[in-house]
Enzyme design. Structure first.
Site, mmCIF file in Angstrom:
data_model
loop_
_atom_site.group_PDB
_atom_site.id
_atom_site.type_symbol
_atom_site.label_atom_id
_atom_site.label_comp_id
_atom_site.label_asym_id
_atom_site.label_seq_id
_atom_site.Cartn_x
_atom_site.Cartn_y
_atom_site.Cartn_z
ATOM 1 N N ARG A 151 -45.713 61.907 130.999
ATOM 2 C CA ARG A 151 -45.379 62.283 129.631
ATOM 3 C C ARG A 151 -47.256 62.294 129.237
ATOM 4 O O ARG A 151 -47.386 63.356 128.769
ATOM 5 C CB ARG A 151 -45.041 61.391 128.699
ATOM 6 N N CYS A 154 -49.734 65.485 127.996
ATOM 7 C CA CYS A 154 -50.476 65.409 126.932
ATOM 8 C C CYS A 154 -51.826 65.864 127.140
ATOM 9 O O CYS A 154 -52.551 66.516 126.655
ATOM 10 C CB CYS A 154 -50.473 64.096 126.298
ATOM 11 N N CYS A 195 -56.004 62.418 121.486
ATOM 12 C CA CYS A 195 -54.479 62.180 121.084
ATOM 13 C C CYS A 195 -54.254 62.201 119.506
ATOM 14 O O CYS A 195 -53.046 62.412 119.270
ATOM 15 C CB CYS A 195 -54.106 61.036 121.576
#
Length: 265
Positions: free
Chosen positions: A222, A226, A174
């Site tokens: 969401r 990712c 991330c």
């Protein structure tokens, strides 16, 4: 003189690039502002409020006694304090997982069946509407996720580790996209989710209506996207890993205002 001229040229190029980048970012901001005037998320909000009050499920009950952390039936202000620990389930829950618990305990739905349903299908569509309405009731309020309980602090640390964990075929984390200031991908500014105000701007905009897909996306959806972009396996819906990431981002964004449900490209 040549060195001075070269330096002046490089400075001019750098200034021009900065101006161009700023103009692009400003243009995108203006585009979003224009779209926000007619954000289709409002339709989801209306449906979500109706679903909250409607008697549904095997028990023919509404969600009006659902405790989102501020007492049974209290919605306003709940979103900006989630995820948080709930004593009745003995775990830290975000909005989606908490709604699942209420739908199961109050209305008799099978939470596992809903969690296994693809996004945008059947009860997942209702979940998106509920998430839109609940989040809208806290729009403009400041994030203040609790960290008093040991499990809340533990989930923050787990979320932090997952955020910086590099893996997959592209060795992504991330943090590869959201771990530093002034990062962009194509024309998209990437908020730094490790601190305010980036964490609040990133975390606090979801759920959001995605213009490109014509759908409202929750934070769970969401995060799934990712993971897809990192070439990771999809996490389970309302799983601890997605909740932990939400705790990490939400705590980092303390003091920032919620803009959800927002509108995205």
């Amino acid at each position: 003189m040549r060195h001075m001229a070269a330096a002046a040229l490089m400075a001019a190029v750098g200034t021009g690039a900065a101006v161009a980048q700023k103009s692009t970012a400003d243009g995108i901001a203006e585009y979003r502002e224009m779209l926000a005037d007619g954000n289709p998320a409002e339709l989801f909000e209306m449906k979500g409020e109706e679903l909250w009050k409607q008697k549904r499920g095997p028990k023919s009950a509404s969600l009006e006694q659902c405790d989102l952390g501020k007492g049974a039936g209290v919605v306003k202000g709940a979103f900006v304090e989630l995820p948080r620990y709930f004593a009745d389930t003995g775990r830290v829950q975000d909005l989606e997982s908490r709604l699942l618990s209420c739908m199961e305990s109050l209305q008799g739905f099978d939470a596992r069946k809903i969690a296994a349903t693809p996004f945008g299908k059947d009860e997942q569509k209702n979940m998106e509407a509920l998430v839109a309405w609940v989040s809208a009731e806290s729009k403009g309020m400041k994030f203040n996720l609790p960290q008093a309980h040991a499990q809340e602090r533990q989930m923050y640390e787990v979320g932090k580790r997952v955020f910086f964990m590099r893996s997959g075929s592209h060795d992504f984390a991330c943090a590869s996209c959201h771990g530093a200031d002034d990062k962009r991908i194509r024309l998209q500014d990437l908020p730094n989710l490790t601190k305010a105000p980036g964490a609040a701007a990133g975390f606090g905009a979801w759920p959001a209506y995605r213009v490109s897909s014509g759908e409202l996306w929750s934070m769970q959806r969401r995060l799934n996207d990712c993971f897809r972009q990192q070439r990771f396996p999809y996490p389970g819906y309302a799983s601890d890993v997605t909740i932990a990431l939400s705790v990490y981002m939400g705590v980092n964004g303390k003091g920032g205002e919620s803009t959800a449900p927002a509108i995205k490209r």
